[in-house]
Design a protein around this motif. Sequence first.
Motif, short mmCIF file in Angstrom:
data_model
loop_
_atom_site.label_atom_id
_atom_site.label_comp_id
_atom_site.label_asym_id
_atom_site.label_seq_id
_atom_site.Cartn_x
_atom_site.Cartn_y
_atom_site.Cartn_z
N ILE A 61 0.83 -1.21 0.00
CA ILE A 61 0.00 0.00 0.00
C ILE A 61 0.86 1.26 0.00
CG2 ILE A 61 -1.61 1.35 1.40
CD1 ILE A 61 -3.01 -1.33 2.05
N VAL A 62 1.93 1.25 0.79
CA VAL A 62 2.82 2.42 0.83
C VAL A 62 3.43 2.65 -0.56
CG1 VAL A 62 5.01 3.30 1.76
CG2 VAL A 62 3.30 2.34 3.30
N LEU A 63 3.89 1.59 -1.20
CA LEU A 63 4.44 1.72 -2.55
C LEU A 63 3.38 2.22 -3.53
CD1 LEU A 63 6.72 1.33 -4.62
CD2 LEU A 63 5.91 -1.03 -4.89
N ALA A 64 2.19 1.66 -3.47
CA ALA A 64 1.11 2.06 -4.37
C ALA A 64 0.75 3.54 -4.18
CB ALA A 64 -0.13 1.19 -4.15
N ILE A 65 0.70 3.99 -2.95
CA ILE A 65 0.38 5.40 -2.67
C ILE A 65 1.49 6.31 -3.18
CG2 ILE A 65 0.11 7.10 -0.81
CD1 ILE A 65 -1.42 4.89 0.75
N ALA A 66 2.73 5.93 -2.90
CA ALA A 66 3.86 6.75 -3.37
C ALA A 66 3.85 6.87 -4.89
CB ALA A 66 5.18 6.15 -2.88
N LEU A 67 3.62 5.76 -5.57
CA LEU A 67 3.59 5.79 -7.04
C LEU A 67 2.37 6.55 -7.56
CD1 LEU A 67 4.86 2.19 -7.88
CD2 LEU A 67 6.10 4.36 -8.12
N ALA A 68 1.25 6.44 -6.86
CA ALA A 68 0.05 7.19 -7.27
C ALA A 68 0.32 8.70 -7.21
CB ALA A 68 -1.14 6.82 -6.39
N PHE A 69 0.94 9.16 -6.15
CA PHE A 69 1.29 10.58 -6.05
C PHE A 69 2.31 10.96 -7.12
CE2 PHE A 69 -0.82 10.60 -1.95
CZ PHE A 69 -1.31 11.90 -1.86
N LEU A 70 3.31 10.12 -7.32
CA LEU A 70 4.34 10.40 -8.32
C LEU A 70 3.72 10.55 -9.71
CD1 LEU A 70 7.39 10.61 -9.08
CD2 LEU A 70 7.27 8.15 -9.52
N PHE A 71 2.91 9.59 -10.12
CA PHE A 71 2.31 9.65 -11.44
C PHE A 71 1.24 10.74 -11.52
CE2 PHE A 71 4.25 5.47 -11.83
CZ PHE A 71 4.73 5.51 -13.13
N GLY A 72 0.47 10.91 -10.45
CA GLY A 72 -0.55 11.96 -10.44
C GLY A 72 0.06 13.34 -10.61
N TYR A 73 1.10 13.63 -9.83
CA TYR A 73 1.78 14.92 -9.95
C TYR A 73 2.45 15.06 -11.31
CZ TYR A 73 1.28 15.90 -4.91
OH TYR A 73 0.79 16.16 -3.66
N SER A 74 3.05 13.98 -11.80
CA SER A 74 3.74 14.03 -13.10
C SER A 74 2.79 14.41 -14.23
CB SER A 74 4.40 12.69 -13.41
OG SER A 74 5.41 12.41 -12.48
N LEU A 75 1.57 13.90 -14.19
CA LEU A 75 0.61 14.21 -15.25
C LEU A 75 0.20 15.68 -15.24
CD1 LEU A 75 -1.67 11.05 -15.28
CD2 LEU A 75 0.12 11.68 -16.90
N THR A 76 0.41 16.36 -14.14
CA THR A 76 0.15 17.81 -14.09
C THR A 76 1.42 18.59 -14.40
OG1 THR A 76 -1.64 17.56 -12.50
CG2 THR A 76 -0.58 19.72 -12.60
N ILE A 77 2.54 18.15 -13.86
CA ILE A 77 3.79 18.88 -14.03
C ILE A 77 4.22 18.96 -15.49
CG2 ILE A 77 6.28 18.79 -13.54
CD1 ILE A 77 5.51 17.72 -10.72
N VAL A 78 4.15 17.88 -16.22
CA VAL A 78 4.64 17.86 -17.60
C VAL A 78 3.95 18.90 -18.48
CG1 VAL A 78 4.85 16.43 -19.68
CG2 VAL A 78 5.55 15.51 -17.47
N PRO A 79 2.62 18.97 -18.52
CA PRO A 79 1.99 20.00 -19.36
C PRO A 79 2.29 21.43 -18.90
CG PRO A 79 0.38 18.33 -18.73
CD PRO A 79 1.63 18.05 -17.97
N VAL A 80 2.43 21.61 -17.59
CA VAL A 80 2.74 22.95 -17.07
C VAL A 80 4.16 23.34 -17.49
CG1 VAL A 80 3.01 24.34 -14.97
CG2 VAL A 80 1.06 22.79 -15.19
N LEU A 81 5.07 22.39 -17.46
CA LEU A 81 6.43 22.66 -17.95
C LEU A 81 6.41 23.02 -19.44
CD1 LEU A 81 8.48 19.79 -16.23
CD2 LEU A 81 8.67 22.26 -15.77
N ARG A 82 5.59 22.30 -20.20
CA ARG A 82 5.46 22.58 -21.65
C ARG A 82 4.90 23.98 -21.91
NH1 ARG A 82 3.08 16.82 -23.05
NH2 ARG A 82 5.02 15.67 -23.17
N ALA A 83 4.16 24.51 -20.94
CA ALA A 83 3.61 25.86 -21.08
C ALA A 83 4.66 26.92 -20.77
CB ALA A 83 2.40 26.03 -20.17
N GLY A 84 5.88 26.48 -20.43
CA GLY A 84 6.97 27.41 -20.20
C GLY A 84 7.22 27.78 -18.75
N VAL A 85 6.58 27.09 -17.84
CA VAL A 85 6.75 27.38 -16.41
C VAL A 85 7.98 26.62 -15.92
CG1 VAL A 85 5.66 27.10 -14.15
CG2 VAL A 85 4.28 27.71 -16.13
N GLY A 86 8.74 27.22 -15.04
CA GLY A 86 9.92 26.57 -14.47
C GLY A 86 9.55 25.38 -13.60
#
Length: 166
Positions: A61-86
């Motif tokens: 469960i700890v691994l699943a939660i950690a990976l869920a946050f990692l992938f969840g945040y990544s799906l937001t971070i990548v497009p925001v980076l593409r928009a030119g944000v640091g």
Amino acid sequence: MTDRPAHQHHGHETTDEQQSRRELTRSAISATSHCLTGCAIGEVLGMIIGTALGWGNLATIVLAIALAFLFGYSLTIVPVLRAGVGLGAAIGVAFAADTLSITVMEIVDNLFMVLIPGAMDAGLTSWLFWLSLAASLAIAFVLTVPVNRALIGRGKGHAVVHQYHH
């Protein structure tokens, strides 16, 4: 004849108010679908890894939660980076947009998995494991939509990300 405008009806919502509520609900469903995608990738991957390695429920469960946050945040971070944000700002946007949504989703789906007798121990070849995991994510989705709706309605959560969409 009354002094009320034609679009007001004895305490009922106007067409504009109804449209606004529908748009808010659609936005919440979209944000929750986005959250579900990241959570599901991490959750499924974590459950597969933990189960395949014979880990106990807590470690899995700890691994699943950690990976869920990692992938969840990544799906937001990548497009925001593409928009030119640091990177630092993009991480801040992802935390603001996704933390509560992912947290609710993870609490619900992991609690569901633990409460289904035998689901965590069923193994990767068991229909009980996969059916429980799918049901846990579906229930988490349904219970997270109102959370995202409330956040977006207050200009928080995924409303923060919308300024970076082109």
